[in-house]
Design a protein around this motif. Structure first.
Motif, PDB file in Angstrom:
ATOM      1  N   ASN A 266       0.856  -1.190   0.000  1.00  7.12           N
ATOM      2  CA  ASN A 266       0.000   0.000   0.000  1.00  7.12           C
ATOM      3  C   ASN A 266       0.890   1.238   0.000  1.00  7.12           C
ATOM      4  O   ASN A 266       1.915   1.277   0.677  1.00  7.12           O
ATOM      5  CB  ASN A 266      -0.902   0.001   1.236  1.00  7.12           C
ATOM      6  CG  ASN A 266      -1.860   1.178   1.236  1.00  7.12           C
ATOM      7  OD1 ASN A 266      -2.744   1.276   0.387  1.00  7.12           O
ATOM      8  ND2 ASN A 266      -1.696   2.091   2.176  1.00  7.12           N
ATOM      9  N   TYR A 267       0.502   2.241  -0.792  1.00 10.92           N
ATOM     10  CA  TYR A 267       1.246   3.499  -0.863  1.00 10.92           C
ATOM     11  C   TYR A 267       0.306   4.632  -0.493  1.00 10.92           C
ATOM     12  O   TYR A 267      -0.781   4.760  -1.055  1.00 10.92           O
ATOM     13  CB  TYR A 267       1.799   3.710  -2.271  1.00 10.92           C
ATOM     14  CG  TYR A 267       2.500   5.034  -2.465  1.00 10.92           C
ATOM     15  CD1 TYR A 267       3.796   5.228  -2.012  1.00 10.92           C
ATOM     16  CD2 TYR A 267       1.849   6.103  -3.091  1.00 10.92           C
ATOM     17  CE1 TYR A 267       4.437   6.445  -2.189  1.00 10.92           C
ATOM     18  CE2 TYR A 267       2.481   7.316  -3.260  1.00 10.92           C
ATOM     19  CZ  TYR A 267       3.779   7.482  -2.810  1.00 10.92           C
ATOM     20  OH  TYR A 267       4.403   8.686  -2.966  1.00 10.92           O
ATOM     21  N   ASP A 268       0.725   5.452   0.477  1.00  8.95           N
ATOM     22  CA  ASP A 268      -0.148   6.523   0.944  1.00  8.95           C
ATOM     23  C   ASP A 268       0.707   7.665   1.507  1.00  8.95           C
ATOM     24  O   ASP A 268       1.368   7.506   2.530  1.00  8.95           O
ATOM     25  CB  ASP A 268      -1.098   5.993   2.016  1.00  8.95           C
ATOM     26  CG  ASP A 268      -2.139   7.010   2.440  1.00  8.95           C
ATOM     27  OD1 ASP A 268      -2.476   7.887   1.613  1.00  8.95           O
ATOM     28  OD2 ASP A 268      -2.615   6.936   3.585  1.00  8.95           O
TER      29      ASP A 268
ATOM     30  N   LYS B 215       4.334   7.170   2.236  1.00  6.81           N
ATOM     31  CA  LYS B 215       4.543   6.070   3.175  1.00  6.81           C
ATOM     32  C   LYS B 215       4.227   4.761   2.454  1.00  6.81           C
ATOM     33  O   LYS B 215       3.117   4.572   1.940  1.00  6.81           O
ATOM     34  CB  LYS B 215       3.652   6.250   4.399  1.00  6.81           C
ATOM     35  CG  LYS B 215       3.922   5.236   5.506  1.00  6.81           C
ATOM     36  CD  LYS B 215       3.238   5.628   6.816  1.00  6.81           C
ATOM     37  CE  LYS B 215       1.745   5.506   6.727  1.00  6.81           C
ATOM     38  NZ  LYS B 215       1.103   5.706   8.053  1.00  6.81           N
ATOM     39  N   LEU B 216       5.209   3.885   2.401  1.00  2.00           N
ATOM     40  CA  LEU B 216       5.059   2.599   1.730  1.00  2.00           C
ATOM     41  C   LEU B 216       4.879   1.519   2.789  1.00  2.00           C
ATOM     42  O   LEU B 216       5.680   1.404   3.721  1.00  2.00           O
ATOM     43  CB  LEU B 216       6.291   2.304   0.878  1.00  2.00           C
ATOM     44  CG  LEU B 216       6.238   1.057  -0.002  1.00  2.00           C
ATOM     45  CD1 LEU B 216       5.220   1.238  -1.125  1.00  2.00           C
ATOM     46  CD2 LEU B 216       7.616   0.760  -0.580  1.00  2.00           C
ATOM     47  N   TRP B 217       3.813   0.748   2.642  1.00  2.00           N
ATOM     48  CA  TRP B 217       3.500  -0.330   3.593  1.00  2.00           C
ATOM     49  C   TRP B 217       3.559  -1.659   2.847  1.00  2.00           C
ATOM     50  O   TRP B 217       2.898  -1.837   1.824  1.00  2.00           O
ATOM     51  CB  TRP B 217       2.113  -0.092   4.171  1.00  2.00           C
ATOM     52  CG  TRP B 217       1.664  -1.037   5.240  1.00  2.00           C
ATOM     53  CD1 TRP B 217       1.937  -0.976   6.574  1.00  2.00           C
ATOM     54  CD2 TRP B 217       0.813  -2.175   5.065  1.00  2.00           C
ATOM     55  NE1 TRP B 217       1.303  -2.005   7.248  1.00  2.00           N
ATOM     56  CE2 TRP B 217       0.612  -2.754   6.340  1.00  2.00           C
ATOM     57  CE3 TRP B 217       0.188  -2.754   3.953  1.00  2.00           C
ATOM     58  CZ2 TRP B 217      -0.172  -3.888   6.542  1.00  2.00           C
ATOM     59  CZ3 TRP B 217      -0.595  -3.897   4.137  1.00  2.00           C
ATOM     60  CH2 TRP B 217      -0.763  -4.438   5.428  1.00  2.00           C
TER      61      TRP B 217
ATOM     62  N   PHE C 132      -8.124  -9.919   6.374  1.00  3.81           N
ATOM     63  CA  PHE C 132      -7.660  -8.975   7.392  1.00  3.81           C
ATOM     64  C   PHE C 132      -7.898  -7.546   6.910  1.00  3.81           C
ATOM     65  O   PHE C 132      -8.154  -7.308   5.733  1.00  3.81           O
ATOM     66  CB  PHE C 132      -6.175  -9.206   7.687  1.00  3.81           C
ATOM     67  CG  PHE C 132      -5.886 -10.566   8.261  1.00  3.81           C
ATOM     68  CD1 PHE C 132      -5.952 -10.784   9.629  1.00  3.81           C
ATOM     69  CD2 PHE C 132      -5.559 -11.634   7.427  1.00  3.81           C
ATOM     70  CE1 PHE C 132      -5.700 -12.038  10.166  1.00  3.81           C
ATOM     71  CE2 PHE C 132      -5.310 -12.892   7.956  1.00  3.81           C
ATOM     72  CZ  PHE C 132      -5.375 -13.091   9.326  1.00  3.81           C
ATOM     73  N   ARG C 133      -7.757  -6.619   7.850  1.00  7.19           N
ATOM     74  CA  ARG C 133      -7.989  -5.207   7.524  1.00  7.19           C
ATOM     75  C   ARG C 133      -6.874  -4.338   8.114  1.00  7.19           C
ATOM     76  O   ARG C 133      -6.475  -4.514   9.263  1.00  7.19           O
ATOM     77  CB  ARG C 133      -9.339  -4.749   8.091  1.00  7.19           C
ATOM     78  CG  ARG C 133      -9.604  -3.255   7.909  1.00  7.19           C
ATOM     79  CD  ARG C 133     -11.016  -2.898   8.329  1.00  7.19           C
ATOM     80  NE  ARG C 133     -11.228  -3.061   9.758  1.00  7.19           N
ATOM     81  CZ  ARG C 133     -12.434  -3.039  10.344  1.00  7.19           C
ATOM     82  NH1 ARG C 133     -13.531  -2.898   9.603  1.00  7.19           N
ATOM     83  NH2 ARG C 133     -12.544  -3.189  11.648  1.00  7.19           N
ATOM     84  N   LYS C 134      -6.387  -3.419   7.295  1.00  8.01           N
ATOM     85  CA  LYS C 134      -5.516  -2.339   7.767  1.00  8.01           C
ATOM     86  C   LYS C 134      -6.283  -1.035   7.580  1.00  8.01           C
ATOM     87  O   LYS C 134      -6.583  -0.640   6.453  1.00  8.01           O
ATOM     88  CB  LYS C 134      -4.209  -2.284   6.973  1.00  8.01           C
ATOM     89  CG  LYS C 134      -3.220  -1.246   7.523  1.00  8.01           C
ATOM     90  CD  LYS C 134      -2.027  -1.040   6.594  1.00  8.01           C
ATOM     91  CE  LYS C 134      -2.345  -0.112   5.455  1.00  8.01           C
ATOM     92  NZ  LYS C 134      -2.545   1.297   5.914  1.00  8.01           N
ATOM     93  N   LYS C 135      -6.620  -0.399   8.673  1.00  8.03           N
ATOM     94  CA  LYS C 135      -7.361   0.851   8.571  1.00  8.03           C
ATOM     95  C   LYS C 135      -6.477   1.941   7.980  1.00  8.03           C
ATOM     96  O   LYS C 135      -5.262   1.951   8.168  1.00  8.03           O
ATOM     97  CB  LYS C 135      -7.865   1.275   9.949  1.00  8.03           C
ATOM     98  CG  LYS C 135      -8.948   0.367  10.507  1.00  8.03           C
ATOM     99  CD  LYS C 135      -9.476   0.893  11.837  1.00  8.03           C
ATOM    100  CE  LYS C 135     -10.606   0.030  12.358  1.00  8.03           C
ATOM    101  NZ  LYS C 135     -11.129   0.529  13.666  1.00  8.03           N
ATOM    102  N   LYS C 136      -7.100   2.842   7.257  1.00  2.00           N
ATOM    103  CA  LYS C 136      -6.373   3.921   6.598  1.00  2.00           C
ATOM    104  C   LYS C 136      -5.522   4.691   7.604  1.00  2.00           C
ATOM    105  O   LYS C 136      -6.009   5.104   8.660  1.00  2.00           O
ATOM    106  CB  LYS C 136      -7.337   4.871   5.905  1.00  2.00           C
ATOM    107  CG  LYS C 136      -6.650   5.975   5.115  1.00  2.00           C
ATOM    108  CD  LYS C 136      -7.650   6.869   4.406  1.00  2.00           C
ATOM    109  CE  LYS C 136      -6.942   7.943   3.605  1.00  2.00           C
ATOM    110  NZ  LYS C 136      -7.900   8.820   2.887  1.00  2.00           N
ATOM    111  N   GLY C 137      -4.237   4.849   7.282  1.00  2.00           N
ATOM    112  CA  GLY C 137      -3.317   5.584   8.133  1.00  2.00           C
ATOM    113  C   GLY C 137      -2.597   4.746   9.157  1.00  2.00           C
ATOM    114  O   GLY C 137      -1.582   5.178   9.709  1.00  2.00           O
ATOM    115  N   ASP C 138      -3.090   3.527   9.434  1.00  2.00           N
ATOM    116  CA  ASP C 138      -2.442   2.668  10.422  1.00  2.00           C
ATOM    117  C   ASP C 138      -1.285   1.897   9.804  1.00  2.00           C
ATOM    118  O   ASP C 138      -1.261   1.648   8.598  1.00  2.00           O
ATOM    119  CB  ASP C 138      -3.443   1.671  11.013  1.00  2.00           C
ATOM    120  CG  ASP C 138      -4.465   2.319  11.925  1.00  2.00           C
ATOM    121  OD1 ASP C 138      -4.307   3.529  12.215  1.00  2.00           O
ATOM    122  OD2 ASP C 138      -5.413   1.625  12.337  1.00  2.00           O
ATOM    123  N   ASP C 139      -0.331   1.500  10.642  1.00  2.00           N
ATOM    124  CA  ASP C 139       0.789   0.682  10.191  1.00  2.00           C
ATOM    125  C   ASP C 139       0.611  -0.788  10.548  1.00  2.00           C
ATOM    126  O   ASP C 139       1.178  -1.659   9.879  1.00  2.00           O
ATOM    127  CB  ASP C 139       2.099   1.187  10.794  1.00  2.00           C
ATOM    128  CG  ASP C 139       2.495   2.551  10.240  1.00  2.00           C
ATOM    129  OD1 ASP C 139       1.933   2.942   9.199  1.00  2.00           O
ATOM    130  OD2 ASP C 139       3.342   3.222  10.852  1.00  2.00           O
TER     131      ASP C 139
END
Length: 409
Positions: free
Chosen positions: A183-185, A188-190, A273-280
């Motif tokens: 994910n790119y935001d 910040k690259l996750w 699974f879920r990664k909420k927006k802005g979370d790491d």
């Protein structure tokens, strides 16, 4: 090339789609003529003769269709599609090639750039809905090094190429990196990944945890790393099949894939699974345990909108081992409610083919390309509103697998 990659691709080697003769990009650089308003394409592995594309303007009729030949190169089903351009790494030459649909309805090499020896393509994303492609690869013969390549696909220019600051190994023996979700935001690259180890020739397994690292794109420094032991092998190789999507709020949902075709750690559950927006880190309170509900593993995750998704699951009582996993009519499709975690099996024919990119969402309609036990190679539709399921079109009996159905935007 890594043995687990070889296992991933084994299911379709019987149709010899991966190794054709070499091809070089066109030298005249004349833009191909767009003379057909195709909206969708099928990538078919055929029983006899070469593999091909079928182009059509709709998925409920073949009133207009054309065949597009495959270029005589190492072209295979692992490609990236944007508009009428197909992007693919030629593993023999390390050239990243752009193919365009030509005026002769062939897939012609248009341009290419050299990426050097960078290993296997594991994942891609488009940067902020532009023509800038972020490509993620793993070079396994030098200690499993992850790379990021940023490419302007209009000018076919390599803008950036960097090693990723990911650990080479987490525990002894587990030294084969698998990048499965990215994910790119906002710079910040996750990156979600796991590690595998070889057990024997053609056999491997995966570590018992998923790992997630956040990287500062300005400095390419590692900001944080989190692990999660609820499953393993997060996501998958998305040049072959979709495994993740963002919802309308920007939250990222993805499926773990510990089944025989990817993680090969069968005691771990396939789960969403879920990664909420802005979370790491992942949401610790969110997990849809698919294996617990249906008793099987799954591959493929497609988001429909409004917190609904489709998954594609195997049936372990129908196949013997990986050798006949792809040829067994066993795959089912489930509608998933991402809010309450419920699964509803759709009344579709059993499908074959271990991993396929064969689901398209078009407004209220969801389309499935299915190869059934009666040797029908057809598209079925499901109405999200009415729940009605019906067959919409059938391809030629010469087809063995419809391994891809893509929207040509």
């Amino acid at each position: 090339m890594a043995k687990n990659r070889a296992c991933h691709n084994f299911l379709l080697l019987i149709t010899s789609f991966c190794l054709l003769s070499a091809c070089s990009p066109r030298s005249d650089k004349q833009q191909p003529v767009d003379d057909f308003s195709a909206s969708f394409s099928f990538y078919n592995l055929n029983k006899t003769g070469p593999n091909n594309f079928i182009l059509t303007d709709r998925l409920d009729s073949l009133s207009q269709q054309r065949e597009a030949s495959i270029p005589s190169a190492t072209f295979n089903r692992e490609f990236i599609l944007k508009g009428r351009s197909f992007f693919q790494l030629n593993y023999k030459t390390n050239q990243f090639v752009r193919y365009d649909l030509s005026e002769r309805n062939t897939l012609a090499a248009w341009d290419s750039i050299s990426l050097g020896k960078i290993g296997d393509v594991e994942h891609f994303i488009w940067k902020e809905n532009t023509d800038t492609l972020m490509l993620f690869t793993v070079l396994r013969d030098q200690g499993s090094i992850g790379f990021m390549h940023i490419i302007d696909t209009k000018s076919m220019t390599l803008l950036q190429q960097q090693k990723l600051p990911l650990p080479k190994s987490i525990s002894a023996g587990y030294d084969q990196l698998n990048i499965g979700v990215v994910n790119y935001d906002h710079e910040k690259l996750w990156v979600g990944y796991s590690y595998s180890k070889y057990l024997a020739d053609g056999d491997y397994t995966t570590s018992d945890s998923m790992y997630f690292s956040t990287i500062n794109m300005q400095t390419l420094s590692l900001k944080s790393t989190h692990s999660d032991a609820r499953s393993t092998y997060p996501g998958g190789i998305n040049t072959v099949q979709s495994y993740a999507a963002k919802n309308e709020n920007g939250d990222l949902y993805f499926m773990s894939c510990p089944g025989i075709a990817l993680g090969n750690k069968l005691d771990a559950p396939t789960a969403i699974f879920r990664k909420k927006k802005g979370d790491d880190a992942l949401d610790p309170n969110y997990m849809i345990n698919i294996s617990q509900q249906i008793g099987n593993h799954a591959y493929g995750f497609w988001y429909l909108g409004n917190q609904q998704a489709i998954i594609r699951s195997e049936q372990k009582d129908k196949y013997t081992d990986f050798s006949n996993h792809h040829s067994t009519y066993q795959f089912e499709y489930y509608l998933v409610d991402l809010d309450n975690g419920t699964l509803h099996k759709l009344a579709l024919p059993l499908d074959k083919g271990t991993r396929k990119e064969n689901v398209i969402v078009d407004g209220d309609m969801v389309y499935f390309a299915i190869d059934d036990k009666d040797d029908n190679h057809a598209v079925w539709s499901y109405s999200i509103k009415s729940k009605k399921i019906q067959k919409t079109l059938t391809l030629s009996k010469s087809v063995d697998f419809i391994v891809r159905m893509d929207r040509i935007k």
